[in-house]
Scaffold this motif. Structure first.
Motif, PDB file in Angstrom:
ATOM      1  N   GLY A  27      -4.484  59.464  84.672  1.00 47.66           N
ATOM      2  CA  GLY A  27      -5.323  60.360  85.035  1.00 47.66           C
ATOM      3  C   GLY A  27      -6.679  60.192  84.566  1.00 47.66           C
ATOM      4  O   GLY A  27      -7.566  60.926  84.924  1.00 47.66           O
ATOM      5  N   GLU A  28      -6.999  59.292  83.401  1.00 49.39           N
ATOM      6  CA  GLU A  28      -8.399  59.294  82.807  1.00 49.39           C
ATOM      7  C   GLU A  28      -8.948  58.012  83.211  1.00 49.39           C
ATOM      8  O   GLU A  28      -8.548  57.188  83.763  1.00 49.39           O
ATOM      9  CB  GLU A  28      -7.842  59.190  81.308  1.00 49.39           C
ATOM     10  CG  GLU A  28      -7.510  60.350  80.713  1.00 49.39           C
ATOM     11  CD  GLU A  28      -7.521  60.253  79.122  1.00 49.39           C
ATOM     12  OE1 GLU A  28      -6.995  61.104  78.596  1.00 49.39           O
ATOM     13  OE2 GLU A  28      -7.534  58.950  78.618  1.00 49.39           O
ATOM     14  N   VAL A  29     -10.304  58.506  83.154  1.00 49.95           N
ATOM     15  CA  VAL A  29     -11.440  57.246  83.466  1.00 49.95           C
ATOM     16  C   VAL A  29     -11.907  56.936  82.006  1.00 49.95           C
ATOM     17  O   VAL A  29     -12.564  57.784  81.465  1.00 49.95           O
ATOM     18  CB  VAL A  29     -12.369  57.495  84.543  1.00 49.95           C
ATOM     19  CG1 VAL A  29     -13.313  56.451  84.512  1.00 49.95           C
ATOM     20  CG2 VAL A  29     -11.707  57.742  85.936  1.00 49.95           C
ATOM     21  N   HIS A  30     -11.835  55.765  81.874  1.00 49.98           N
ATOM     22  CA  HIS A  30     -12.762  55.243  80.174  1.00 49.98           C
ATOM     23  C   HIS A  30     -13.774  54.254  80.654  1.00 49.98           C
ATOM     24  O   HIS A  30     -13.317  53.295  81.401  1.00 49.98           O
ATOM     25  CB  HIS A  30     -11.699  54.665  79.469  1.00 49.98           C
ATOM     26  CG  HIS A  30     -10.605  55.785  78.734  1.00 49.98           C
ATOM     27  ND1 HIS A  30     -10.677  56.055  77.421  1.00 49.98           N
ATOM     28  CD2 HIS A  30      -9.816  56.415  79.395  1.00 49.98           C
ATOM     29  CE1 HIS A  30      -9.741  56.928  77.294  1.00 49.98           C
ATOM     30  NE2 HIS A  30      -9.178  57.180  78.405  1.00 49.98           N
ATOM     31  N   ALA A  31     -14.920  54.563  80.207  1.00 50.93           N
ATOM     32  CA  ALA A  31     -15.961  53.536  80.537  1.00 50.93           C
ATOM     33  C   ALA A  31     -16.053  52.599  79.015  1.00 50.93           C
ATOM     34  O   ALA A  31     -15.938  53.285  78.007  1.00 50.93           O
ATOM     35  CB  ALA A  31     -17.156  54.063  80.778  1.00 50.93           C
ATOM     36  N   VAL A 198      -8.085  54.125  85.015  1.00 48.72           N
ATOM     37  CA  VAL A 198      -9.073  53.124  85.393  1.00 48.72           C
ATOM     38  C   VAL A 198     -10.052  53.016  84.039  1.00 48.72           C
ATOM     39  O   VAL A 198     -10.492  53.947  83.464  1.00 48.72           O
ATOM     40  CB  VAL A 198     -10.196  53.640  86.424  1.00 48.72           C
ATOM     41  CG1 VAL A 198     -11.288  52.476  86.924  1.00 48.72           C
ATOM     42  CG2 VAL A 198      -9.513  53.973  87.653  1.00 48.72           C
ATOM     43  N   ILE A 199     -10.360  51.572  83.713  1.00 43.07           N
ATOM     44  CA  ILE A 199     -11.281  51.263  82.480  1.00 43.07           C
ATOM     45  C   ILE A 199     -12.503  50.525  83.453  1.00 43.07           C
ATOM     46  O   ILE A 199     -12.294  49.642  83.950  1.00 43.07           O
ATOM     47  CB  ILE A 199     -10.562  50.395  81.738  1.00 43.07           C
ATOM     48  CG1 ILE A 199      -9.347  50.971  81.030  1.00 43.07           C
ATOM     49  CG2 ILE A 199     -11.483  49.769  80.651  1.00 43.07           C
ATOM     50  CD1 ILE A 199      -8.760  50.241  80.097  1.00 43.07           C
ATOM     51  N   VAL A 200     -13.753  51.101  83.262  1.00 46.29           N
ATOM     52  CA  VAL A 200     -14.755  50.410  83.783  1.00 46.29           C
ATOM     53  C   VAL A 200     -15.721  49.894  82.824  1.00 46.29           C
ATOM     54  O   VAL A 200     -15.829  50.459  81.790  1.00 46.29           O
ATOM     55  CB  VAL A 200     -15.545  51.395  84.674  1.00 46.29           C
ATOM     56  CG1 VAL A 200     -15.065  51.641  85.936  1.00 46.29           C
ATOM     57  CG2 VAL A 200     -16.038  52.696  84.123  1.00 46.29           C
ATOM     58  N   ILE A 201     -15.895  48.591  82.887  1.00 47.82           N
ATOM     59  CA  ILE A 201     -16.802  47.839  82.032  1.00 47.82           C
ATOM     60  C   ILE A 201     -18.365  47.882  82.665  1.00 47.82           C
ATOM     61  O   ILE A 201     -18.228  47.304  83.965  1.00 47.82           O
ATOM     62  CB  ILE A 201     -16.175  46.555  81.771  1.00 47.82           C
ATOM     63  CG1 ILE A 201     -14.884  46.531  81.121  1.00 47.82           C
ATOM     64  CG2 ILE A 201     -17.262  45.788  80.646  1.00 47.82           C
ATOM     65  CD1 ILE A 201     -14.197  45.158  80.768  1.00 47.82           C
TER      66      ILE A 201
END
Ligand SMILES: Nc1ncnc2c1ncn2[C@@H]1O[C@H](COP(=O)(O)OP(=O)(O)OP(=O)(O)O)[C@@H](O)[C@H]1O
Ligand SMILES: [Mg+2]
Length: 249
Positions: A27-31, A198-201
């Motif tokens: 459920g998390e989004v990490h940048a 999701v991991i967004v770089i």
């Protein structure tokens, strides 16, 4: 969902990841942000299992299972999706056929039958509408002559179709025009659920106006040196990375 502990990785004897720790819950989004050459793409490749990288120590767990010895296909099976900073061209294979094959390969590996054609078509229609992708695009050869933005859109389309547990987007925003950025970000937001992460770089705060991250991490010299909420991205944009480097000395 994802737990990385004290990860060290090297390529051609050159040590790149130097004790990276990261925990991402469902459920998390990490940048992930950080200067050029910090190891962001390397981290993504190592999670996805690209073979040119050697994990020298540490662990990568997905849902409690160590995946660090698994082949890239097995990790994909387990639900890891990685977009590519530099996508490959496959002349003669259309966007649609590529994704059909990918989905059916994955089903085969899980002991399932091929997805019925009707269901596949419906899914393609649903996801392409969600991402505002037009019909003509779907019948083009994969990445051949694609503009930068078209490549990125195709990646998000692949992600939408494959519905991964953990998606890692490496600089999906670079080269997107303002409308495409919004569409891609909305797509990611709509695909977000309690069961995936999701991991967004990214290098730019602007993507994070649309995809609001729960956490922002700064990767520097092979490890995460600072973690904050979405406001950290704004602070970085204003101050650059030097203040963090200075904090470290
Ligand atoms: N195949 C390779 N051979 C040699 N060195 C490599 C290779 N891949 C990565 N490196 C080196 O590893 C370091 C980290 O690279 P990486 O691509 O992970 O950085 P990054 O944080 O994604 O940078 P950018 O913001 O520029 O995309 C760099 O010094 C790079 O030159
Ligand atoms: Mg990179």
């Amino acid at each position: 969902m994802l737990k990385i502990q004290n990860l060290h990785a090297a390529i051609e004897e050159k040590s790149i990841l130097k004790g990276l720790n990261l925990e991402v819950k469902a459920g998390e989004v990490h940048a992930i942000m950080g200067p050029n050459g910090a190891g962001k793409s390397t981290m993504a490749s190592v999670i996805a299992g690209k073979e040119e990288y050697e994990v020298t120590s540490g662990s990568i767990e997905l849902d409690g299972e160590d995946i660090s010895e698994l082949a890239p296909e097995e990790r994909a099976q387990a639900g890891v999706f990685l977009s590519f900073q530099y996508p490959v061209e496959i002349p003669g294979v259309t966007v649609t056929n590529f994704i059909k094959t990918a989905i059916n390969e994955s089903r085969k590996a899980q002991g399932l039958e091929e997805m019925p054609a009707k269901e596949m078509l419906q899914k393609i229609r649903e996801k392409s509408e969600l991402l505002e992708i037009d019909r003509k695009f779907l019948s083009r050869s994969l990445n051949e002559g694609f503009s930068g933005g078209e490549k990125k859109r195709n990646e998000i389309f692949q992600m939408a179709m494959l519905e991964p547990k953990l998606a890692i987007l490496d600089e999906t925003d670079s080269g997107l025009d303002i409308d495409a950025l919004r569409i891609v970000a909305n797509g990611v937001n709509k695909l977000k659920s309690e069961d995936n992460a999701v991991i967004v770089i990214t290098h730019y705060q602007r993507l994070l106006d649309y995809i609001v991250p729960d956490y922002v991490h700064v990767l520097h010299d092979g490890k995460i040196v600072k973690t904050g909420d979405a406001s950290l991205a704004l602070e970085l944009e204003a101050k650059g990375y030097d203040w963090i480097k200075n904090e470290l000395v």
